[in-house]
Design a protein around this motif. Structure first.
Motif, PDB file in Angstrom:
ATOM      1  N   ARG A   1       9.745   3.447   7.620  1.00 21.34           N
ATOM      2  CA  ARG A   1       9.432   2.198   6.923  1.00 21.34           C
ATOM      3  C   ARG A   1       8.735   2.476   5.590  1.00 21.34           C
ATOM      4  NH1 ARG A   1       8.562   0.612  12.407  1.00 21.34           N
ATOM      5  NH2 ARG A   1      10.030  -1.062  12.987  1.00 21.34           N
ATOM      6  N   VAL A   2       7.880   3.479   5.568  1.00 15.90           N
ATOM      7  CA  VAL A   2       7.232   3.865   4.315  1.00 15.90           C
ATOM      8  C   VAL A   2       8.272   4.376   3.323  1.00 15.90           C
ATOM      9  CG1 VAL A   2       5.678   5.573   3.267  1.00 15.90           C
ATOM     10  CG2 VAL A   2       4.961   4.299   5.309  1.00 15.90           C
ATOM     11  N   LEU A   3       9.186   5.201   3.785  1.00 24.35           N
ATOM     12  CA  LEU A   3      10.257   5.699   2.917  1.00 24.35           C
ATOM     13  C   LEU A   3      11.035   4.538   2.317  1.00 24.35           C
ATOM     14  CD1 LEU A   3      12.121   8.204   2.052  1.00 24.35           C
ATOM     15  CD2 LEU A   3      13.515   7.542   4.026  1.00 24.35           C
ATOM     16  N   ARG A   4      11.410   3.573   3.152  1.00 24.38           N
ATOM     17  CA  ARG A   4      12.180   2.429   2.662  1.00 24.38           C
ATOM     18  C   ARG A   4      11.399   1.619   1.632  1.00 24.38           C
ATOM     19  NH1 ARG A   4      14.281  -1.867   7.026  1.00 24.38           N
ATOM     20  NH2 ARG A   4      12.033  -2.241   7.181  1.00 24.38           N
ATOM     21  N   GLN A   5      10.114   1.430   1.868  1.00 20.81           N
ATOM     22  CA  GLN A   5       9.326   0.620   0.947  1.00 20.81           C
ATOM     23  C   GLN A   5       9.070   1.349  -0.365  1.00 20.81           C
ATOM     24  OE1 GLN A   5       8.438  -2.416  -0.518  1.00 20.81           O
ATOM     25  NE2 GLN A   5       8.425  -2.796   1.680  1.00 20.81           N
ATOM     26  N   ILE A   6       8.902   2.668  -0.314  1.00 18.88           N
ATOM     27  CA  ILE A   6       8.750   3.437  -1.556  1.00 18.88           C
ATOM     28  C   ILE A   6      10.030   3.337  -2.378  1.00 18.88           C
ATOM     29  CG2 ILE A   6       8.484   5.755  -2.535  1.00 18.88           C
ATOM     30  CD1 ILE A   6       6.649   6.395  -0.133  1.00 18.88           C
ATOM     31  N   ALA A   7      11.169   3.438  -1.708  1.00 17.61           N
ATOM     32  CA  ALA A   7      12.446   3.338  -2.405  1.00 17.61           C
ATOM     33  C   ALA A   7      12.597   1.977  -3.075  1.00 17.61           C
ATOM     34  CB  ALA A   7      13.604   3.565  -1.433  1.00 17.61           C
ATOM     35  N   GLU A   8      12.152   0.924  -2.394  1.00 23.69           N
ATOM     36  CA  GLU A   8      12.275  -0.423  -2.946  1.00 23.69           C
ATOM     37  C   GLU A   8      11.257  -0.679  -4.049  1.00 23.69           C
ATOM     38  OE1 GLU A   8      11.841  -5.083  -1.525  1.00 23.69           O
ATOM     39  OE2 GLU A   8      12.097  -3.500  -0.025  1.00 23.69           O
ATOM     40  N   SER A   9      10.024  -0.227  -3.851  1.00 28.13           N
ATOM     41  CA  SER A   9       8.946  -0.554  -4.780  1.00 28.13           C
ATOM     42  C   SER A   9       8.928   0.340  -6.014  1.00 28.13           C
ATOM     43  CB  SER A   9       7.590  -0.456  -4.070  1.00 28.13           C
ATOM     44  OG  SER A   9       7.556  -1.263  -2.916  1.00 28.13           O
ATOM     45  N   GLY A  10       9.360   1.576  -5.847  1.00 28.54           N
ATOM     46  CA  GLY A  10       9.348   2.495  -6.976  1.00 28.54           C
ATOM     47  C   GLY A  10       8.006   3.153  -7.232  1.00 28.54           C
ATOM     48  N   SER A  11       7.053   2.955  -6.336  1.00 25.33           N
ATOM     49  CA  SER A  11       5.759   3.629  -6.496  1.00 25.33           C
ATOM     50  C   SER A  11       5.021   3.643  -5.165  1.00 25.33           C
ATOM     51  CB  SER A  11       4.892   2.949  -7.560  1.00 25.33           C
ATOM     52  OG  SER A  11       4.278   1.778  -7.054  1.00 25.33           O
ATOM     53  N   PHE A  12       4.123   4.601  -4.993  1.00 24.20           N
ATOM     54  CA  PHE A  12       3.304   4.662  -3.783  1.00 24.20           C
ATOM     55  C   PHE A  12       2.339   3.478  -3.738  1.00 24.20           C
ATOM     56  CE2 PHE A  12       3.569   9.601  -3.362  1.00 24.20           C
ATOM     57  CZ  PHE A  12       4.875   9.478  -2.938  1.00 24.20           C
ATOM     58  N   THR A  13       1.783   3.112  -4.900  1.00 23.84           N
ATOM     59  CA  THR A  13       0.795   2.034  -4.947  1.00 23.84           C
ATOM     60  C   THR A  13       1.420   0.703  -4.529  1.00 23.84           C
ATOM     61  OG1 THR A  13      -0.392   3.154  -6.731  1.00 23.84           O
ATOM     62  CG2 THR A  13      -0.828   0.809  -6.426  1.00 23.84           C
ATOM     63  N   ALA A  14       2.583   0.387  -5.090  1.00 26.75           N
ATOM     64  CA  ALA A  14       3.246  -0.883  -4.744  1.00 26.75           C
ATOM     65  C   ALA A  14       3.672  -0.893  -3.282  1.00 26.75           C
ATOM     66  CB  ALA A  14       4.445  -1.117  -5.662  1.00 26.75           C
ATOM     67  N   ALA A  15       4.151   0.259  -2.789  1.00 26.74           N
ATOM     68  CA  ALA A  15       4.541   0.340  -1.372  1.00 26.74           C
ATOM     69  C   ALA A  15       3.344   0.091  -0.473  1.00 26.74           C
ATOM     70  CB  ALA A  15       5.164   1.702  -1.084  1.00 26.74           C
ATOM     71  N   ALA A  16       2.200   0.663  -0.820  1.00 21.24           N
ATOM     72  CA  ALA A  16       0.991   0.466  -0.019  1.00 21.24           C
ATOM     73  C   ALA A  16       0.596  -1.007   0.016  1.00 21.24           C
ATOM     74  CB  ALA A  16      -0.145   1.313  -0.585  1.00 21.24           C
ATOM     75  N   THR A  17       0.673  -1.677  -1.134  1.00 19.97           N
ATOM     76  CA  THR A  17       0.310  -3.093  -1.203  1.00 19.97           C
ATOM     77  C   THR A  17       1.209  -3.934  -0.307  1.00 19.97           C
ATOM     78  OG1 THR A  17      -0.511  -2.836  -3.467  1.00 19.97           O
ATOM     79  CG2 THR A  17       0.068  -5.070  -2.752  1.00 19.97           C
ATOM     80  N   ARG A  18       2.505  -3.691  -0.363  1.00 18.77           N
ATOM     81  CA  ARG A  18       3.447  -4.498   0.417  1.00 18.77           C
ATOM     82  C   ARG A  18       3.339  -4.230   1.912  1.00 18.77           C
ATOM     83  NH1 ARG A  18       9.051  -4.709  -3.148  1.00 18.77           N
ATOM     84  NH2 ARG A  18       8.088  -5.341  -5.120  1.00 18.77           N
ATOM     85  N   LEU A  19       2.989  -2.995   2.280  1.00 24.14           N
ATOM     86  CA  LEU A  19       2.875  -2.647   3.700  1.00 24.14           C
ATOM     87  C   LEU A  19       1.498  -2.942   4.275  1.00 24.14           C
ATOM     88  CD1 LEU A  19       4.765   0.776   3.604  1.00 24.14           C
ATOM     89  CD2 LEU A  19       5.554  -1.301   4.774  1.00 24.14           C
ATOM     90  N   GLY A  20       0.529  -3.221   3.383  1.00 31.49           N
ATOM     91  CA  GLY A  20      -0.832  -3.443   3.851  1.00 31.49           C
ATOM     92  C   GLY A  20      -1.562  -2.164   4.189  1.00 31.49           C
ATOM     93  N   TYR A  21      -1.135  -1.048   3.596  1.00 32.92           N
ATOM     94  CA  TYR A  21      -1.771   0.251   3.820  1.00 32.92           C
ATOM     95  C   TYR A  21      -2.595   0.617   2.592  1.00 32.92           C
ATOM     96  CZ  TYR A  21       1.816   0.960   7.488  1.00 32.92           C
ATOM     97  OH  TYR A  21       2.631   0.833   8.582  1.00 32.92           O
ATOM     98  N   THR A  22      -3.412   1.642   2.731  1.00 32.54           N
ATOM     99  CA  THR A  22      -4.055   2.231   1.560  1.00 32.54           C
ATOM    100  C   THR A  22      -3.063   3.170   0.876  1.00 32.54           C
ATOM    101  OG1 THR A  22      -4.918   4.129   2.788  1.00 32.54           O
ATOM    102  CG2 THR A  22      -6.301   2.137   2.692  1.00 32.54           C
ATOM    103  N   GLN A  23      -3.289   3.433  -0.404  1.00 32.72           N
ATOM    104  CA  GLN A  23      -2.384   4.344  -1.103  1.00 32.72           C
ATOM    105  C   GLN A  23      -2.443   5.745  -0.495  1.00 32.72           C
ATOM    106  OE1 GLN A  23      -2.878   4.520  -5.338  1.00 32.72           O
ATOM    107  NE2 GLN A  23      -1.392   6.171  -5.603  1.00 32.72           N
TER     108      GLN A  23
END
Length: 297
Positions: A9-31
């Motif tokens: 799920r992290v891989l998919r969100q990084i691919a969609e968001s284009g950054s670790f920071t944006a992926a963390a925000t959308r998943l509710g995780y820390t960077q």
């Protein structure tokens, strides 16, 4: 490989968001949690999955290969959860992404047509820029996307395999102006008359040029208001606070006090409306949604 569903799920969100920071925000995780998951994925795979760049993160060819499998695995997990809980979907779900002006011009008509012809389909929607929607398609977060392109209409991204893309309409870019004032009663404006205009534009990004200013305008544009929302921009135009560019297909939804002018003295600016999906045979529901969109443009 020992890879968890969380990692996928992290891989998919990084691919969609284009950054670790944006992926963390959308998943509710820390960077840092996302970074640890990314590092763990790469250790397990034994190969680099992410390309760190100044403008964000892109998946390597190996990362894209894993992403294709991740989509299948995560879909299977969702289906397994439905089976275990006894929840059977009553409708066919299609997740649609649209570029920012397509919602007003295309979505209501498409939804009305689907309700009449294919009531078993549930359509959910999200808005975004064309680059962000392409990433969402690749990541499997949406099933179908309504996108836009400008000449020379290059491929939407450089990834392989190519997305399946259909052209549904070409539309002319025009200038929205107040119905009163210096442009009152006119249908055409020369590009030289726009040099001193006050512009209402959407903020620029690395992925897309400034939206709302006539392309190739001589000199530096005087941008007085920045807004991404089309309703905001058009209401500002109606109030006499500036001008902006819009695709001519928005003419049916213009607020009172706004007129559209064709631009002469410059090459025509044509914007193409596209429907894109991942390659392969589409489901009947995706085919029905694509058909409904095509019939509204």
């Amino acid at each position: 490989m020992d890879i968890s569903s969380t990692g996928l799920r992290v891989l998919r969100q990084i691919a969609e968001s284009g950054s670790f920071t944006a992926a963390a925000t959308r998943l509710g995780y820390t960077q840092s949690a996302v970074s640890r998951q990314a590092a763990s994925l790469e250790r397990s795979a034994g190969i680099a999955l992410f390309e760190r760049r100044p403008d964000g993160v892109r998946l390597t060819p190996a990362g894209l290969t894993l992403l294709r499998h991740a989509r299948t695995i995560l879909d299977c997990l969702t289906a397994a959860e439905r089976d275990l809980t006894g929840t059977v979907p009553r409708t066919e779900l299609v997740r649609l992404g649209l570029f920012l002006s397509a919602g007003a011009a295309i979505l209501p008509l498409a939804l009305t047509r689907l309700a009449a012809t294919d009531p078993q389909i549930t359509l959910t929607t999200t808005e975004g820029t064309t680059p962000s929607l392409v990433r969402a398609l690749r990541a499997g977060s949406i099933d179908l996307a309504v996108l836009t392109s400008r000449p020379p209409h290059r491929p939407l991204d450089g990834e392989s395999p190519r997305l399946h893309v259909e052209t549904v309409a070409d539309t002319e870019l025009v200038v929205a102006v107040p119905s009163t004032g210096e442009f009152a009663g006119r249908t055409v404006v020369h590009v030289d008359e726009l040099v001193d205009a006050r512009w209402i534009a959407a903020p620029a990004s690395n992925a897309e040029p400034l939206l709302g200013v006539w392309p190739g305008l001589p000199g530096r544009p005087d941008i007085v208001h920045c807004a991404r929302d089309w309703l905001t921009k058009l209401q500002l135009v109606a109030g006499g606070f500036g001008v902006t560019t819009v695709p001519s297909r928005l003419s049916p939804v213009l607020p009172p006090g706004v007129s559209l002018l064709h631009v002469e003295g410059a090459p025509p600016e044509i914007r193409r409306v596209l429907v894109a999906r991942l390659p392969g045979r589409p489901t009947p529901a995706i085919t029905a949604v694509t058909r409904a969109i095509a019939l509204t443009t």
